[in-house]
Design a protein around this motif. Structure first.
Motif, mmCIF file in Angstrom:
data_model
loop_
_atom_site.group_PDB
_atom_site.id
_atom_site.type_symbol
_atom_site.label_atom_id
_atom_site.label_comp_id
_atom_site.label_asym_id
_atom_site.label_seq_id
_atom_site.Cartn_x
_atom_site.Cartn_y
_atom_site.Cartn_z
ATOM 1 N N ARG A 219 38.860 43.973 67.579
ATOM 2 C CA ARG A 219 39.635 43.660 68.777
ATOM 3 C C ARG A 219 41.140 43.591 68.525
ATOM 4 O O ARG A 219 41.925 43.949 69.400
ATOM 5 N N VAL A 220 41.528 43.109 67.346
ATOM 6 C CA VAL A 220 42.961 42.980 67.055
ATOM 7 C C VAL A 220 43.495 44.258 66.410
ATOM 8 O O VAL A 220 44.469 44.849 66.891
ATOM 9 N N MET A 221 42.857 44.699 65.332
ATOM 10 C CA MET A 221 43.320 45.902 64.639
ATOM 11 C C MET A 221 42.755 47.183 65.241
ATOM 12 O O MET A 221 43.230 48.280 64.937
ATOM 13 N N ARG A 222 41.724 47.035 66.057
ATOM 14 C CA ARG A 222 41.115 48.176 66.759
ATOM 15 C C ARG A 222 40.713 49.310 65.807
ATOM 16 O O ARG A 222 41.026 50.481 66.032
ATOM 17 N N VAL A 223 40.005 48.933 64.757
ATOM 18 C CA VAL A 223 39.539 49.948 63.820
ATOM 19 C C VAL A 223 38.414 50.752 64.450
ATOM 20 O O VAL A 223 37.720 50.292 65.364
ATOM 21 N N ALA A 224 38.250 51.950 63.943
ATOM 22 C CA ALA A 224 37.168 52.840 64.392
ATOM 23 C C ALA A 224 36.511 53.440 63.160
ATOM 24 O O ALA A 224 37.023 53.323 62.034
ATOM 25 N N ALA A 225 35.351 54.083 63.363
ATOM 26 C CA ALA A 225 34.653 54.727 62.251
ATOM 27 C C ALA A 225 35.592 55.686 61.534
ATOM 28 O O ALA A 225 36.308 56.466 62.159
ATOM 29 N N GLY A 226 35.599 55.600 60.211
ATOM 30 C CA GLY A 226 36.466 56.439 59.395
ATOM 31 C C GLY A 226 37.747 55.758 58.959
ATOM 32 O O GLY A 226 38.417 56.231 58.030
ATOM 33 N N ASP A 227 38.116 54.647 59.591
ATOM 34 C CA ASP A 227 39.321 53.922 59.192
ATOM 35 C C ASP A 227 39.099 53.188 57.870
ATOM 36 O O ASP A 227 37.962 52.892 57.483
ATOM 37 N N THR A 228 40.200 52.884 57.218
ATOM 38 C CA THR A 228 40.155 52.214 55.918
ATOM 39 C C THR A 228 40.457 50.734 56.067
ATOM 40 O O THR A 228 41.347 50.345 56.835
ATOM 41 N N VAL A 229 39.734 49.903 55.332
ATOM 42 C CA VAL A 229 40.045 48.479 55.221
ATOM 43 C C VAL A 229 40.021 48.114 53.735
ATOM 44 O O VAL A 229 39.398 48.808 52.919
ATOM 45 N N ILE A 230 40.712 47.043 53.396
ATOM 46 C CA ILE A 230 40.742 46.545 52.023
ATOM 47 C C ILE A 230 39.958 45.237 51.984
ATOM 48 O O ILE A 230 40.213 44.332 52.778
ATOM 49 N N LEU A 231 39.009 45.141 51.070
ATOM 50 C CA LEU A 231 38.170 43.959 50.954
ATOM 51 C C LEU A 231 38.380 43.282 49.599
ATOM 52 O O LEU A 231 38.555 43.961 48.585
ATOM 53 N N CYS A 232 38.356 41.963 49.604
ATOM 54 C CA CYS A 232 38.406 41.168 48.374
ATOM 55 C C CYS A 232 37.256 40.169 48.408
ATOM 56 O O CYS A 232 36.929 39.641 49.478
ATOM 57 N N ASP A 233 36.666 39.897 47.250
ATOM 58 C CA ASP A 233 35.519 38.980 47.230
ATOM 59 C C ASP A 233 35.760 37.723 46.396
ATOM 60 O O ASP A 233 34.860 36.905 46.238
ATOM 61 N N ASP A 234 36.967 37.572 45.826
ATOM 62 C CA ASP A 234 37.312 36.428 44.979
ATOM 63 C C ASP A 234 36.449 36.373 43.721
ATOM 64 O O ASP A 234 36.371 35.341 43.059
ATOM 65 N N ILE A 235 35.793 37.488 43.396
ATOM 66 C CA ILE A 235 34.961 37.556 42.187
ATOM 67 C C ILE A 235 35.359 38.781 41.356
ATOM 68 O O ILE A 235 35.763 38.661 40.205
ATOM 69 N N THR A 236 35.224 39.952 41.963
ATOM 70 C CA THR A 236 35.480 41.196 41.237
ATOM 71 C C THR A 236 36.866 41.763 41.505
ATOM 72 O O THR A 236 37.342 42.605 40.743
ATOM 73 N N GLY A 237 37.502 41.368 42.610
ATOM 74 C CA GLY A 237 38.835 41.866 42.906
ATOM 75 C C GLY A 237 38.935 42.539 44.254
ATOM 76 O O GLY A 237 38.358 42.080 45.238
ATOM 77 N N GLU A 238 39.666 43.639 44.285
ATOM 78 C CA GLU A 238 40.059 44.304 45.536
ATOM 79 C C GLU A 238 39.434 45.695 45.601
ATOM 80 O O GLU A 238 39.463 46.447 44.625
ATOM 81 N N TRP A 239 38.893 46.018 46.792
ATOM 82 C CA TRP A 239 38.188 47.287 46.979
ATOM 83 C C TRP A 239 38.659 47.975 48.251
ATOM 84 O O TRP A 239 38.915 47.321 49.254
#
Length: 248
Positions: free
Chosen positions: A39-59
């Motif tokens: 709703r805020v960033m309005r991502v769609a299929a194929g868009d990129t996001v960056i995820l972090c899990d506080d364990i392994t790092g950044e993906w």
């Protein structure tokens, strides 16, 4: 021939997630994270996001599905491992909500490993909404591209904090009645904590109890009388510069 755009783009949304991440994993985001992406960033299929899990790092991950109630992403590749965090604890006395949230936000940005809110006799607040406080911490880490979250403890009365203090960790406390120059003191240990009092400072009994702790070291933060939130953040920044990861 135009240059190939960098991937992942620097503008990609960043989120901390609960499950441990791995290449090829599918992650389903619900609740506030899904609302933020859809709703805020309005991502769609194929868009990129960056995820972090506080364990392994950044993906880097790719949106597979963006719906009204949940977003599904596929983890593509790891970008960074979880960063090294200096072994520094900040123990700030509870103060008014908005000011304390600012302390949490900025201490996260500066790189505190653990934040322990403290209840003192002169604290005007003795409760903390831990769920909201944790949200402040996570959002601060996302905003400044950290890959690690500080451990946020439940508020502890000062007497309990002192009673349970670990033997091997120094406790520097900002004493408005004076102490060692902060620049000299903080070089003493790379495994330390800083205790900062509330708006009215520590009372005489509290100050005496702190000084009786063998690991306690009174320090001075200069000639000015600093607000509680200023003292907490100034001390954190000084530790990072003198004994933490600002040294390069």
């Amino acid at each position: 021939m135009p240059a190939t755009p960098a991937w992942p783009p620097r503008s990609a949304p960043r989120l901390f997630v609960v499950p441990e991440l791995a290449e090829g994993a599918m992650v389903t985001l619900e609740g506030n994270p899904a609302h933020y992406l859809a709703r805020v960033m309005r991502v769609a299929a194929g868009d990129t996001v960056i995820l972090c899990d506080d364990i392994t790092g950044e993906w880097a991950a790719e949106v597979a599905y963006a719906g009204k109630r949940h977003v599904e992403v596929r983890v593509i590749r790891q970008m960074r491992g979880r960063e090294h965090v200096p072994d520094f604890w900040l123990c700030p006395a509870l103060i008014k909500r908005d000011r304390f949230y600012m302390v949490l936000e900025k201490a996260t940005e500066l790189g505190a490993a653990r934040i322990v809110p403290v209840i003192t006799r002169r604290s005007v607040v003795d409760k903390l909404n831990l769920e909201r406080a944790q949200t402040v911490v996570v959002e601060a880490a996302e905003q400044c591209a950290r890959t690690a979250l500080p451990d946020l403890a439940a508020p502890a009365p000062l007497d309990r904090l002192l009673r349970d203090w670990p033997a091997g960790r120094l406790l520097f406390f900002a004493d408005e009645q004076g102490g060692a120059p902060v620049g000299d003191a903080l070089r003493e240990s790379e495994m330390a904590a800083i205790l900062v009092g509330p708006e009215g400072g520590f009372d005489d009994a509290e100050r005496a109890a702190i000084r009786q702790l063998p690991q306690a070291r009174p320090i001075s933060l200069g000639p000015s009388i600093l607000r509680a939130e200023t003292a907490a953040l100034a001390a954190t920044a000084l530790f990072m510069a003198l004994a933490g990861d600002w040294r390069g």
